[in-house]
Design a protein around this motif. Structure first.
Motif, PDB file in Angstrom:
ATOM      1  N   ALA A   1     -72.404 -25.556  22.628  1.00  0.00           N
ATOM      2  CA  ALA A   1     -71.851 -26.904  22.829  1.00  0.00           C
ATOM      3  C   ALA A   1     -72.925 -27.829  23.376  1.00  0.00           C
ATOM      4  CB  ALA A   1     -70.673 -26.851  23.795  1.00  0.00           C
ATOM      5  N   GLY A   2     -72.990 -29.029  22.837  1.00  0.00           N
ATOM      6  CA  GLY A   2     -73.948 -30.021  23.302  1.00  0.00           C
ATOM      7  C   GLY A   2     -73.349 -31.413  23.279  1.00  0.00           C
ATOM      8  N   SER A   3     -74.120 -32.369  23.772  1.00  0.00           N
ATOM      9  CA  SER A   3     -73.611 -33.734  23.878  1.00  0.00           C
ATOM     10  C   SER A   3     -74.732 -34.725  23.671  1.00  0.00           C
ATOM     11  CB  SER A   3     -72.987 -33.949  25.263  1.00  0.00           C
ATOM     12  OG  SER A   3     -72.675 -35.307  25.467  1.00  0.00           O
ATOM     13  N   MET A   4     -74.410 -35.828  22.996  1.00  0.00           N
ATOM     14  CA  MET A   4     -75.356 -36.939  22.893  1.00  0.00           C
ATOM     15  C   MET A   4     -75.136 -37.972  23.987  1.00  0.00           C
ATOM     16  SD  MET A   4     -76.045 -37.699  18.885  1.00  0.00           S
ATOM     17  CE  MET A   4     -77.346 -38.805  19.407  1.00  0.00           C
TER      18      MET A   4
ATOM     19  N   ARG B   1     -69.181 -41.431  23.034  1.00  0.00           N
ATOM     20  CA  ARG B   1     -68.474 -40.146  23.104  1.00  0.00           C
ATOM     21  C   ARG B   1     -68.743 -39.290  21.869  1.00  0.00           C
ATOM     22  NH1 ARG B   1     -68.911 -38.880  27.057  1.00  0.00           N
ATOM     23  NH2 ARG B   1     -67.429 -37.187  26.782  1.00  0.00           N
ATOM     24  N   ILE B   2     -69.918 -38.673  21.860  1.00  0.00           N
ATOM     25  CA  ILE B   2     -70.265 -37.782  20.761  1.00  0.00           C
ATOM     26  C   ILE B   2     -70.771 -36.462  21.332  1.00  0.00           C
ATOM     27  CG2 ILE B   2     -71.822 -37.361  18.826  1.00  0.00           C
ATOM     28  CD1 ILE B   2     -71.698 -40.236  18.131  1.00  0.00           C
ATOM     29  N   GLY B   3     -70.064 -35.412  21.021  1.00  0.00           N
ATOM     30  CA  GLY B   3     -70.509 -34.067  21.315  1.00  0.00           C
ATOM     31  C   GLY B   3     -70.568 -33.288  20.019  1.00  0.00           C
ATOM     32  N   TYR B   4     -70.958 -32.031  20.118  1.00  0.00           N
ATOM     33  CA  TYR B   4     -71.017 -31.212  18.920  1.00  0.00           C
ATOM     34  C   TYR B   4     -70.946 -29.743  19.289  1.00  0.00           C
ATOM     35  CZ  TYR B   4     -75.882 -31.095  20.456  1.00  0.00           C
ATOM     36  OH  TYR B   4     -77.011 -30.959  21.221  1.00  0.00           O
TER      37      TYR B   4
ATOM     38  N   GLU C   1     -73.835 -27.313   7.844  1.00  0.00           N
ATOM     39  CA  GLU C   1     -72.632 -26.476   7.749  1.00  0.00           C
ATOM     40  C   GLU C   1     -72.312 -25.763   9.063  1.00  0.00           C
ATOM     41  OE1 GLU C   1     -76.127 -23.889   6.630  1.00  0.00           O
ATOM     42  OE2 GLU C   1     -75.468 -25.961   6.266  1.00  0.00           O
ATOM     43  N   ASN C   2     -73.277 -25.737   9.978  1.00  0.00           N
ATOM     44  CA  ASN C   2     -73.079 -25.095  11.281  1.00  0.00           C
ATOM     45  C   ASN C   2     -72.639 -26.069  12.365  1.00  0.00           C
ATOM     46  OD1 ASN C   2     -75.803 -23.531  10.066  1.00  0.00           O
ATOM     47  ND2 ASN C   2     -74.154 -22.211  10.837  1.00  0.00           N
ATOM     48  N   ILE C   3     -72.465 -27.338  12.043  1.00  0.00           N
ATOM     49  CA  ILE C   3     -72.217 -28.366  13.056  1.00  0.00           C
ATOM     50  C   ILE C   3     -70.829 -28.972  12.887  1.00  0.00           C
ATOM     51  CG2 ILE C   3     -73.026 -30.529  14.061  1.00  0.00           C
ATOM     52  CD1 ILE C   3     -74.989 -28.192  14.354  1.00  0.00           C
ATOM     53  N   CYS C   4     -70.125 -29.093  14.001  1.00  0.00           N
ATOM     54  CA  CYS C   4     -68.850 -29.821  14.044  1.00  0.00           C
ATOM     55  C   CYS C   4     -68.970 -30.893  15.112  1.00  0.00           C
ATOM     56  CB  CYS C   4     -67.699 -28.870  14.368  1.00  0.00           C
ATOM     57  SG  CYS C   4     -66.067 -29.667  14.336  1.00  0.00           S
ATOM     58  N   ILE C   5     -68.695 -32.123  14.752  1.00  0.00           N
ATOM     59  CA  ILE C   5     -68.796 -33.249  15.689  1.00  0.00           C
ATOM     60  C   ILE C   5     -67.494 -33.370  16.482  1.00  0.00           C
ATOM     61  CG2 ILE C   5     -69.252 -35.709  15.939  1.00  0.00           C
ATOM     62  CD1 ILE C   5     -71.593 -34.084  14.811  1.00  0.00           C
ATOM     63  N   THR C   6     -67.634 -33.607  17.780  1.00  0.00           N
ATOM     64  CA  THR C   6     -66.477 -33.792  18.661  1.00  0.00           C
ATOM     65  C   THR C   6     -66.676 -35.056  19.482  1.00  0.00           C
ATOM     66  OG1 THR C   6     -67.472 -32.478  20.448  1.00  0.00           O
ATOM     67  CG2 THR C   6     -66.126 -31.304  18.818  1.00  0.00           C
ATOM     68  N   ARG C   7     -65.632 -35.428  20.167  1.00  0.00           N
ATOM     69  CA  ARG C   7     -65.745 -36.610  21.043  1.00  0.00           C
ATOM     70  C   ARG C   7     -66.122 -36.134  22.445  1.00  0.00           C
ATOM     71  NH1 ARG C   7     -61.601 -41.332  19.195  1.00  0.00           N
ATOM     72  NH2 ARG C   7     -61.600 -40.870  16.984  1.00  0.00           N
ATOM     73  N   GLY C   8     -67.375 -35.782  22.601  1.00  0.00           N
ATOM     74  CA  GLY C   8     -67.869 -35.266  23.857  1.00  0.00           C
ATOM     75  C   GLY C   8     -67.837 -33.743  23.886  1.00  0.00           C
ATOM     76  N   SER C   9     -68.676 -33.153  24.740  1.00  0.00           N
ATOM     77  CA  SER C   9     -68.761 -31.696  24.802  1.00  0.00           C
ATOM     78  C   SER C   9     -67.489 -31.077  25.355  1.00  0.00           C
ATOM     79  CB  SER C   9     -69.962 -31.282  25.650  1.00  0.00           C
ATOM     80  OG  SER C   9     -69.884 -31.817  26.955  1.00  0.00           O
ATOM     81  N   GLN C  10     -66.764 -31.804  26.229  1.00  0.00           N
ATOM     82  CA  GLN C  10     -65.519 -31.242  26.775  1.00  0.00           C
ATOM     83  C   GLN C  10     -64.486 -31.011  25.674  1.00  0.00           C
ATOM     84  OE1 GLN C  10     -64.606 -29.889  29.438  1.00  0.00           O
ATOM     85  NE2 GLN C  10     -62.391 -29.814  29.204  1.00  0.00           N
TER      86      GLN C  10
END
Length: 491
Positions: free
Chosen positions: A331-334, A343-346, A194-203
């Motif tokens: 903010a972090g990135s895989m 392109r996976i950030g979070y 519940e604390n995580i939102c996935i983004t397309r990269g940390s930017q």
């Protein structure tokens, strides 16, 4: 009686472009109508005459006319021929936009205002370049067959579960759970899915965070040397950028306090683990003081922990988000863990913040990439990410040491540097700014592309340097690159 054809259509219609000729002719006629050179009610030449003028088959002209009649640009008047529709407003040729000689049918100018791109784009210039990155993983080290298997398994699983459709913009539940587990085990963040939102990269995560935090005129603090795309994201949301000091122990917290007493500060952006671009780490006492200032002045700390796993000395400090989650958006990135193209950030934050971020995602993306996210979850769950990080950390440690040796042999007369304790890049400070100027001027001539020394400065007059990544280069590649940089910098 037909009106005479008073336009030199052969010069007006470009039929040398790719695509169906009838469409090129139709587009050319539309442009003539829009410019006011063909007026409502004006007759066009017969299909036979126009075909002869343009040296095309008559059937091509008939098809073009039929297309324009169907769209309402032209009207058939029985035996009298074809004319411009009388229901169209008259154009104004004097105000017509200019089209270049190589026009493809789209104007090079516009008749509406828009926000233009800056003079210095945040992208690699067009053409063939050797890109020197600012510290990214070597995508060649991750086995392609593992990635392919993970994608195949993810696609098959999503298909069986009927999950290949629109879904939660917060991201794949499985990936959010796996990232939360990774952050708990390895970085001390007490978070759940519940604390995580996935983004397309940390930017993207930084930009979305700016969207939910900043209102026009709010102040955002950044170090005087910092990550330019983040500054650009804050400015795009209307932020007033206020710079604060930076030294070998990280951000100058006394400067932060002075800025808070002078401005309405909404957030500060920091990279405390390995400061971008200088690679220094923020000392524990400064972290604690910054957190206290965030509580006192009610601003958010945006902590970009972009390469936490890569450290070559002592155990890294825990992220600030691990002991002050209510004051930090993390903010972090895989991409750094696996391959840059993944392109996976979070973002890790309070659930209500995650909901706000997800709403912003729903406005621009609708959802992430289910198959890619499920593939990443598979790699995390199977332990492949953990094994890959252990293996590559040893490789990057050797490359760091080899890069330092090559710096000493190739550029010792030109630069100063400190051996980074972690991260994937060096910060090079030039003893003579004229050498840096020569390097930046000459590098494009030999096809080298890298971030400008000006790009790291958040304000005019800040010291300049270059951040050069070493992890994506073999020892031989690094030596070749540094030799090229030296030749460019020398008188």
């Amino acid at each position: 009686m037909l009106r005479p054809w008073n336009l030199l259509l052969k010069k007006r219609v470009n039929i040398d472009l790719d695509g169906p000729r009838y469409l090129q002719i139709a587009h050319g006629l539309i442009h003539e109508i829009e410019r006011g050179r063909l007026l409502p009610g004006e007759y066009l030449p017969s299909s036979r005459d126009l075909a002869e003028t343009l040296k095309v088959n008559r059937k091509t002209i008939v098809t073009a006319y039929e297309e324009l009649i169907a769209q309402g640009w032209l009207a058939s008047v029985g035996t009298r021929g074809t004319r411009v529709s009388t229901s169209l407003p008259e154009g104004d040729a004097t105000n017509a936009p200019h089209l270049s000689a190589k026009s493809t049918g789209v104007s090079a100018e516009t008749e509406y205002p828009f926000l233009p791109a800056p003079d210095r784009l945040l992208a690699i210039p067009a053409g063939k370049w050797r890109k020197l990155d600012e510290g990214v993983a070597d995508g060649r080290l991750f086995p392609a067959d593992l990635l392919a298997r993970a994608y195949r398994k993810a696609a098959e699983g999503a298909s069986r579960a009927n999950a290949l459709h629109y879904r939660d913009p917060r991201g794949s539940p499985r990936l959010r759970q796996e990232i939360a587990s990774m952050l708990r085990r390895q970085r001390g963040l007490m978070v759940g899915a519940e604390n995580i939102c996935i983004t397309r990269g940390s930017q993207m995560g930084v930009f979305l965070t700016a969207r939910i935090l900043i209102r026009p005129g709010d102040a955002v603090l950044v170090e005087r040397l910092t990550y330019e795309p983040a500054v650009a994201a804050f400015r795009a949301c209307g932020a007033k950028i206020v710079t604060v000091g930076l030294d070998e122990d990280g951000v100058d917290v006394a400067d932060v306090e002075r800025a808070c007493r002078k401005h309405r500060v909404r957030a500060i952006f920091v990279t405390p683990h390995h400061q971008f671009p200088t690679t220094v780490s923020m000392r524990p006492e400064r972290r604690l003081r910054l957190l206290e200032l965030a509580r006192q002045f009610a601003f958010a700390i945006i902590e970009d922990d972009y390469d936490h796993e890569f450290h070559f000395g002592a155990q890294p400090l825990l992220p600030m988000a691990s002991y002050a989650p209510a004051r930090v958006i993390y903010a972090g990135s895989m991409s750094k863990l696996l391959v840059p193209a993944l392109r996976i950030g979070y973002i890790a934050a309070a659930p209500k913040v995650v909901d706000a971020l997800a709403y912003q995602i729903s406005l621009i993306d609708g959802m992430g990439n289910t198959v890619t996210e499920e593939a990443a979850a598979e790699l995390l769950e199977s332990g492949e990410v953990r094994r890959h990080v252990r293996k590559t950390a040893q490789i990057y440690a050797r490359r760091r040491d080899a890069f330092a040796r090559n710096l000493d042999s190739e550029m010792h007369r030109l630069i100063d540097y400190r051996l980074p304790d972690g991260g994937l890049a060096f910060w090079l400070q030039f003893k003579d700014m004229a050498a840096l100027d020569r390097l930046e001027q000459r590098a494009p001539e030999i096809g080298l592309s890298f971030a400008s020394s000006q790009s790291y400065a958040a304000e005019e007059g800040t010291e300049r340097g270059l951040r050069i990544g070493f992890a994506s280069l073999t020892e031989e590649e690094a030596k070749e690159v540094l030799q090229a940089l030296r030749r460019c910098a020398e008188p």
